[in-house]
Scaffold this motif. Structure first.
Motif, PDB file in Angstrom:
ATOM      1  N   UNK A   1       0.833  -1.206   0.000  1.00 21.40           N
ATOM      2  CA  UNK A   1       0.000   0.000   0.000  1.00 21.40           C
ATOM      3  C   UNK A   1       0.865   1.253   0.000  1.00 21.40           C
ATOM      4  N   UNK A   2       2.006   1.189   0.690  1.00 23.17           N
ATOM      5  CA  UNK A   2       2.892   2.350   0.724  1.00 23.17           C
ATOM      6  C   UNK A   2       3.457   2.640  -0.662  1.00 23.17           C
ATOM      7  N   UNK A   3       3.771   1.578  -1.423  1.00 24.51           N
ATOM      8  CA  UNK A   3       4.249   1.785  -2.789  1.00 24.51           C
ATOM      9  C   UNK A   3       3.217   2.537  -3.616  1.00 24.51           C
ATOM     10  N   UNK A   4       1.987   2.056  -3.545  1.00 29.23           N
ATOM     11  CA  UNK A   4       0.948   2.697  -4.364  1.00 29.23           C
ATOM     12  C   UNK A   4       0.628   4.090  -3.856  1.00 29.23           C
ATOM     13  N   UNK A   5       0.740   4.285  -2.528  1.00 28.97           N
ATOM     14  CA  UNK A   5       0.452   5.598  -1.984  1.00 28.97           C
ATOM     15  C   UNK A   5       1.365   6.678  -2.520  1.00 28.97           C
ATOM     16  N   UNK A   6       2.617   6.314  -2.814  1.00 27.63           N
ATOM     17  CA  UNK A   6       3.553   7.301  -3.337  1.00 27.63           C
ATOM     18  C   UNK A   6       3.188   7.718  -4.757  1.00 27.63           C
ATOM     19  N   UNK A   7       2.756   6.757  -5.573  1.00 28.28           N
ATOM     20  CA  UNK A   7       2.571   7.032  -7.000  1.00 28.28           C
ATOM     21  C   UNK A   7       1.109   7.076  -7.429  1.00 28.28           C
ATOM     22  N   UNK A   8       0.159   6.981  -6.461  1.00 26.98           N
ATOM     23  CA  UNK A   8      -1.253   6.943  -6.856  1.00 26.98           C
ATOM     24  C   UNK A   8      -1.705   8.217  -7.547  1.00 26.98           C
ATOM     25  N   UNK A   9      -1.061   9.337  -7.239  1.00 30.29           N
ATOM     26  CA  UNK A   9      -1.468  10.602  -7.841  1.00 30.29           C
ATOM     27  C   UNK A   9      -0.599  10.981  -9.040  1.00 30.29           C
ATOM     28  N   UNK A  10       0.294  10.084  -9.431  1.00 26.32           N
ATOM     29  CA  UNK A  10       1.082  10.342 -10.634  1.00 26.32           C
ATOM     30  C   UNK A  10       0.179  10.278 -11.872  1.00 26.32           C
ATOM     31  N   UNK A  11       0.476  11.091 -12.846  1.00 18.69           N
ATOM     32  CA  UNK A  11      -0.282  11.097 -14.091  1.00 18.69           C
ATOM     33  C   UNK A  11       0.253  10.008 -15.005  1.00 18.69           C
ATOM     34  N   UNK A  12      -0.623   9.084 -15.388  1.00 18.55           N
ATOM     35  CA  UNK A  12      -0.232   8.003 -16.284  1.00 18.55           C
ATOM     36  C   UNK A  12      -0.595   8.371 -17.722  1.00 18.55           C
TER      37      UNK A  12
END
Length: 758
Positions: free
Chosen positions: A40-51
């Protein structure tokens, strides 16, 4: 196509075997928020990145209200760069931070990759975790190149927002994978820095641990509040304990007396709208409830910094304590409804009185209100200082939270003792309306904020279930008794001070609630009354008038009533073939009430208009459990002190307290009107009950208690029962406990204050 089918088959297999992404129940008690937290911590860092597939200028929020995400779930589960970056991050940080099993990682991959919060198998990733990890490692070995496209958005990805960094790893060759940061574009396999990941990890661990504490301490509070009365009531089964003088002394010092002064039933502290002083035993229980609420609100919490959720300890305290207060309010609310229920199972298990239950109901209500208000104030201050208060204010969950909070405060205002005593019917209707409004507001506050994701709604369902179950049972009791007619007459010689209510066709005991549908506009209200006498007997249809009763005849009649109340089949056949006249079952319940404000004044006014007799439709709710008889069953002697119409609360218990045990009734009254109207009931008392009356003067309580408790030479437990005006009850309590604390009593006793109060 084959690979896609295999991936979906794995997801379906996991789901069919009952693998639930987050579980059921409460957070920490069946539900997990971040499991495994390293992923979850991995995704939390990049969840707001623009894909690459993130909509340009998208307005739809695919995250939560407090953590908005513009990328839709299907984009996360199809974007190669995102999945490879996630797989590489999980492989890097999870082995040394919890080391979750491969099955747990795969469950996370298929259940949470698309949402990042509550698990769902709706969006299946287009590549498995293993395939994504293999691709990421290959990119790490060979390096990556940006997508060759002319898209403006992709050009931005390849421009100033993407930082190329050389990642050095032990025992591995260097690579050219870039380091990604939150809110930056992500279009190639990237690595996440240890500091960014650790900050996210600390935030999630801290948040979930404290959320677990919300559930745990609320459950502990609720269980202690509900189970402690059961545990304490079991002491009565300890052989010889209740009959010991040591137990009597303990009760006389630490249980029976008022906390301060000598008033328990008489209202004091009129500054706050009136209040009743609890006994010392009740106060210890209330103190325990209060200590638990304060301790669980203020501690313990955990703090890990640096973290991604809260920037400072003050910010975290304001938010987390506000949430803790809201959850504690739910636990207090559930217990509050249990103690308010007329059909509470605790009343049947324990030997505590209904008045004590109502007192505890009020104090649990106070703490429900206090925690609700603290929840609102703390989170209001948090969003004003650290959040977006304007956005929260417009949210439906916030609006319904305000509704629930205002209703809770209004319940307290309209439930003050002065309101209950001066305007009981106003209190009754406002209490019901505000409780419904509070429950509705609380439910929708949870629904619009969390739907059914985190289990907070369970507290609402339990509370609503308890409250609704009690009303269903009460309605069922009315249906069982049916539509009856009450005959209201004035007690002769009482100048309208006392009314007699006779209800034919009903045989009941104890306390019942009566509803007079045609008496007033508030036809749904029910009011408590003590049954002074009730019988069920067979009468001949040819009998013109009942014979005049004597003491002996009454005793024989009572014995006959017990016999014919449940005739055997043979008796029924014999009666049908006998040449004696046919019989009908006749039952009647009698109630004596004192005319005061509210319903009794309305009955008196209608009777004055109707003449000597008034007949009204009535619905009966009850009877309800009374602990007096069960407590007196262990006594060898009973001493009853009644004042005025208080005799109605004592007579039913004296009828059950028969030979060979001894008893004495002291009854003070203004005039002989009650004595005359209850002559039959008094005559029917067991011969072992001695009766002393005082007409037109006060009972000498001090002399009575000294004679009964300080001069008694016979052994056995003495039951002291008082029922009457508040001043009389408090005087008996003061004399009994004072005599024992001075060491002047010669017999162990129990004190029972038979009263109903709101």
């Amino acid at each position: 196509m084959l690979k896609q089918f295999a991936i979906k088959a794995v997801a379906v297999t996991l789901f069919s075997h009952g693998v639930v992404a987050d579980g059921h129940g409460l957070i920490g008690w069946g539900i997990t928020m971040y499991d495994p937290p390293c992923a979850f911590a991995c995704r939390g860092v990049i969840s707001k990145c623009t894909l690459l597939c993130t909509p340009i200028n998208g307005t739809v929020n695919h995250g939560t209200s407090h953590h908005p995400v513009s990328t839709p779930p299907e984009c996360f589960t199809t974007d190669v760069a995102f999945m490879r970056t996630m797989a590489l991050c999980i492989d890097t940080y999870c082995p040394t931070n919890g080391a979750p099993s491969m099955s747990k990682i795969e469950d996370y991959w298929y259940g949470h990759l698309g949402t990042g919060t509550v698990g769902t198998y709706k969006w299946v990733p287009t590549m498995s975790y293993i395939v994504a990890l293999q691709g990421a490692k290959e990119d790490k070995r060979n390096g990556v190149t940006f997508p060759n496209t002319t898209s403006t958005s992709v050009g931005e990805h390849a421009g100033h927002n993407m930082l190329r960094a050389r990642v050095l790893r032990r025992h591995e060759d260097s690579s050219t994978l870039p380091t990604i940061k939150s809110n930056q574009p992500l279009n190639v396999t990237s690595v996440i820095s240890a500091s960014d990941w650790k900050s996210q990890y600390n935030g999630m661990i801290t948040f979930e641990t404290n959320e677990d504490g919300h559930s745990t301490y609320t459950i502990i509070l609720t269980l202690i509040v509900l189970l402690l009365p059961v545990a304490l009531s079991l002491l009565r089964f300890v052989p010889g304990l209740t009959r010991s003088k040591g137990w009597t002394y303990f009760n006389s010092v630490l249980n029976y007396p008022a906390v301060w002064g000598s008033s328990h039933r008489e209202p004091v502290a009129m500054i706050a709208g009136g209040g009743l002083i609890p006994t010392r035993g009740q106060a210890m229980y209330i103190t325990l409830i209060s200590i638990l609420n304060i301790v669980f609100l203020t501690a313990p919490y955990i703090y890990l910094y640096p973290q991604s959720i809260f920037g400072s300890r003050d910010e975290q305290n304001m938010s987390v304590m506000g949430c803790r207060a809201g959850v504690l309010a739910m636990g207090n609310m559930v217990a509050m409804f249990v103690f308010s229920s007329r059909n509470s199972v605790l009343l049947y298990i324990t030997d505590w009185s209904h008045s004590t239950f109502l007192l505890l109901h009020r104090w649990l209500g106070y703490w429900t209100i206090i925690q609700t208000v603290l929840h609102s104030i703390l989170l209001l201050a948090y969003y004003v200082k650290f959040g977006d208060y304007a956005a929260e204010l417009a949210s439906l969950y916030w609006i319904w939270g305000i509704v629930a909070t205002v209703a809770a405060v209004a319940i307290w205002v309209f439930s003050l003792l002065i309101v209950r005593q001066k305007a009981y019917e106003f209190f009754y209707i406002t209490h019901i309306v505000l409780i419904v409004l509070f429950l509705v507001g609380y439910y929708y506050h949870i629904w619009y904020r969390y739907t059914y994701n985190w289990g907070y709604e369970i507290w609402a369902f339990v509370a609503i279930g308890i409250w609704g179950k009690d009303r269903i049972l009460r309605a069922g009791q009315m249906i069982y008794h049916g539509w009856r007619t009450a005959k209201i007459t004035s007690v002769e010689g009482a100048n309208g001070e006392y009314l007699r209510i006779d209800i034919d066709g009903v045989h009941s005991e104890g306390v019942v609630y009566l509803c007079f549908p045609t008496l007033a506009l508030n036809f749904w209200q029910t009011h408590p009354f003590s049954i002074v006498s009730s019988f069920a007997r067979h009468e001949s249809t040819q009998q013109a008038t009942p014979a005049k009763s004597t003491v002996q005849d009454s005793e024989k009649q009572a014995e006959t009533e017990i016999t014919v109340a449940s005739p055997s089949p043979n008796q029924s056949d014999t009666a049908s073939t006998s040449s004696s006249p046919p019989h009908n079952v006749v039952s009647r319940t009698r109630i004596i009430v004192r005319t005061r404000s509210g319903i009794t004044s309305r009955l008196a006014a209608r009777l004055a208009t109707a003449g000597t007799e008034l007949r009204l439709p009535v619905l009966i709710e009850g009877p309800f459990h009374s602990t007096v008889s069960s407590q007196l069953s262990q006594c060898n002697t009973v001493v009853c002190i009644a004042g005025g119409v208080g005799i109605t609360g004592i007579l039913p218990h004296l009828h059950q307290f028969g030979n060979p045990r001894n008893g004495r009734l002291y009854w003070g009254m203004r005039d002989t009107s009650l004595k005359n109207t209850l002559a039959t009931e008094i005559a029917d008392l067991p011969s072992s009950i001695q009766i002393e009356t005082a007409v037109g003067k006060r009972l000498d309580v001090e002399s009575i208690i000294r004679e009964e408790l300080a001069s008694r030479t016979s052994g056995g437990l003495v039951g002291v029962v008082v029922c009457g005006p508040a001043g009389l009850a408090d005087e008996v309590r003061r004399q009994v406990t004072g005599l024992t604390s001075r060491g002047a009593t010669t017999a162990p006793y129990i004190l029972i204050d038979e009263a109903f109060s709101w």
